[in-house]
Enzyme design. Structure first.
Site, PDB file in Angstrom:
ATOM      1  N   TYR A  54      39.166 -25.243 -50.872  1.00 44.66           N
ATOM      2  CA  TYR A  54      39.200 -25.568 -49.437  1.00 44.66           C
ATOM      3  C   TYR A  54      39.620 -24.339 -48.642  1.00 44.66           C
ATOM      4  CZ  TYR A  54      38.188 -30.448 -48.507  1.00 44.66           C
ATOM      5  OH  TYR A  54      37.540 -31.627 -48.291  1.00 44.66           O
ATOM      6  N   GLU A  56      39.721 -24.146 -44.727  1.00 43.20           N
ATOM      7  CA  GLU A  56      39.658 -24.350 -43.271  1.00 43.20           C
ATOM      8  C   GLU A  56      40.163 -23.107 -42.543  1.00 43.20           C
ATOM      9  OE1 GLU A  56      40.743 -26.648 -45.369  1.00 43.20           O
ATOM     10  OE2 GLU A  56      40.320 -28.683 -44.635  1.00 43.20           O
ATOM     11  N   ASP A 200      16.593 -21.449 -31.555  1.00 44.44           N
ATOM     12  CA  ASP A 200      16.747 -22.082 -32.864  1.00 44.44           C
ATOM     13  C   ASP A 200      15.577 -21.575 -33.713  1.00 44.44           C
ATOM     14  OD1 ASP A 200      16.626 -23.672 -35.092  1.00 44.44           O
ATOM     15  OD2 ASP A 200      17.016 -25.543 -34.035  1.00 44.44           O
ATOM     16  N   THR A 226      18.751 -22.535 -39.882  1.00 42.26           N
ATOM     17  CA  THR A 226      19.074 -22.974 -41.236  1.00 42.26           C
ATOM     18  C   THR A 226      18.849 -21.762 -42.132  1.00 42.26           C
ATOM     19  OG1 THR A 226      16.810 -23.773 -41.417  1.00 42.26           O
ATOM     20  CG2 THR A 226      18.506 -25.415 -40.990  1.00 42.26           C
ATOM     21  N   LYS A 229      14.783 -22.218 -45.211  1.00 48.28           N
ATOM     22  CA  LYS A 229      13.333 -22.354 -44.970  1.00 48.28           C
ATOM     23  C   LYS A 229      12.686 -21.015 -45.315  1.00 48.28           C
ATOM     24  CE  LYS A 229      13.823 -26.144 -41.672  1.00 48.28           C
ATOM     25  NZ  LYS A 229      15.173 -26.223 -41.047  1.00 48.28           N
ATOM     26  N   ARG A 235      20.671 -24.599 -48.958  1.00 46.15           N
ATOM     27  CA  ARG A 235      20.765 -25.479 -47.794  1.00 46.15           C
ATOM     28  C   ARG A 235      22.004 -25.099 -47.003  1.00 46.15           C
ATOM     29  NH1 ARG A 235      16.692 -29.591 -48.314  1.00 46.15           N
ATOM     30  NH2 ARG A 235      17.504 -30.391 -46.373  1.00 46.15           N
TER      31      ARG A 235
END
Ligand code: DSN
Length: 417
Positions: A54, A56, A200, A226, A229, A235
């Site tokens: 983790y 954060e 985008d 993203t 692609k 991902r």
């Protein structure tokens, strides 16, 4: 075949399904415009101990201890993103494209503000203000469409709408637009009304990185993408921006929207960005576009009706009804023949979204496995044959066998042979 031995022992059901999906990806011609094959190195990074941690916060300012390696991973990803896209700032933590776009709203807008983007049925993305998405529910959304005759962006319409509604931000970029974006022209319109221009580039970020699509910087202030692609990563998502938006965008991602970043994904994004900065990636991007142009030409020779009459990028959109099938009927026949694509609305589509008139194709995946322009004629021929054989399961199966055989000549990155 991938080494699934640990999963086979623990969970044979899931191991079997992964293995079946791997075979499916190996043996079909994948033309879904948003998909690709990530490299073995990208795949390996996603399956590491980084998933256990983790983190954060941001490098040097985390809430939990033990970040000495994670900070370096994230910093490398950020520096590579900035270098590859010429960005002043990068955030590599968005879980995917929609959270990246959500963060832009959170950083720039108040609920109820006016925003503007391309309408979904004309190729825009859900998060660019479509009515059933948070972006169309929480903000006053103005949607531009396409020119009724050319089916290209109508900058006069965009300017008129912008001047009438004075949106706080204007989105460029789309999920089903086969032409390039004139970011400079959009920046001019945004400047007239003091709006922030956002690009985008999820679909074509690999083409921007490879130098075969106009660059959104310096015209856009914020760029989202993203990473899986045409960029060929895992991902994930990224936000790139001018420095003046850095603090607000970072705060919007964390603590505004997300908790701990997915560190295994961040590492895989770093690997993909390194791959995309190599000279051979430029050639890859060029070949994606060349393959799309060749496939478009071959389809048109066979009487397919392409939206805008062709393509400038990785994407083709055609009207399946001009060949006698709905989009869903056409994509189902193609699927049975071993060619994956998705049905898609075309501009001014009279049909419903779940069974629209069009089919969208993209060439990133086939290019990743080494297919080139000379193979696109054969791919078009199989699409045509699948359409003609849509009521003939035997014929569709015989095309599928030919495609299986053809695909065995093209190894897939990330899938051991
Ligand atoms: N689902 C993606 C696409 O297929 O274009 C967009 O998010």
């Amino acid at each position: 075949m991938s080494d699934l031995s640990a999963i086979v022992t623990t969970d044979p059901d899931i191991a079997k399904l992964i293995s079946q999906e791997e075979q499916r990806q190996l043996h079909s011609i994948r033309l879904i415009a948003s998909e690709n094959y990530a490299s073995a190195a990208v795949m390996q990074a996603t399956g590491t101990v980084l998933t256990n941690k983790y983190s954060e916060g941001y490098a040097g300012k985390r809430y939990y201890e033990g970040q000495e390696y994670i900070d370096q991973v994230e910093t490398l990803a950020i520096e590579r993103a900035k270098a590859l896209f010429g960005a002043e700032h990068a955030n590599v933590q968005p879980y995917s494209g929609s959270p990246a776009n959500q963060a832009v709203y959170l950083a720039l807008c108040e609920p109820g503000d006016t925003i503007m983007g391309m309408s979904l049925p004309f190729g825009g993305h859900l998060t660019h203000g479509w009515k059933v998405n948070f972006s169309g529910i929480q903000y006053k959304s103005v949607q531009y469409e396409l020119h009724p005759e050319t089916h290209r962006i109508d900058l006069d319409q965009v300017r008129e709408l912008a001047k009438e509604h004075r949106p706080r931000l204007i989105w460029t970029g789309a999920s089903a637009y086969p032409r390039t974006w004139d970011f400079e022209a959009f920046a001019g319109i945004a400047a007239e009304i003091d709006a922030v221009l956002v690009a985008d580039i999820a679909h074509f970020s690999g083409l921007v990185a490879g130098g075969v699509h106009p660059h959104p910087f310096p015209h856009a202030s914020i760029v989202t993408t993203t990473t899986h692609k045409t960029l060929r990563g895992p991902r994930g998502g990224m936000i790139l921006s001018k420095e003046e938006y850095a603090r607000d965008l970072d705060r919007a991602i964390f603590p505004g929207l997300q908790g701990g970043p997915h560190n295994h994904t961040t590492a895989a994004i770093a690997v993909a960005l390194k791959e995309a900065s190599q000279d051979d990636f430029k050639d890859y991007a060029r070949r994606i576009v060349a393959n799309a142009a060749a496939l478009a030409a071959a389809l048109m020779e066979r009487g397919f009706s392409l939206v805008t009459g062709g393509t400038d990028n990785h994407l083709i959109l055609f009207d399946a009804t001009a060949k006698g099938l709905s989009g869903k009927e056409g994509s189902t026949a193609m699927q049975l023949a071993g060619i994956e694509a998705n049905s898609n609305a075309i501009p001014f589509d009279p049909r419903k979204p779940f069974d629209p008139s069009g089919i969208r194709l993209g060439t990133a995946s086939v290019t990743s496995r080494g297919m080139n322009e000379e193979h696109m004629g054969q791919v078009a021929a199989w699409i045509d044959e699948a359409f003609a054989a849509h009521e003939d399961p035997g014929k569709l199966d015989s095309i599928r066998k030919q495609i299986n055989e053809f695909c065995s000549g093209f190894p897939c990155p990330g899938i051991p042979t």
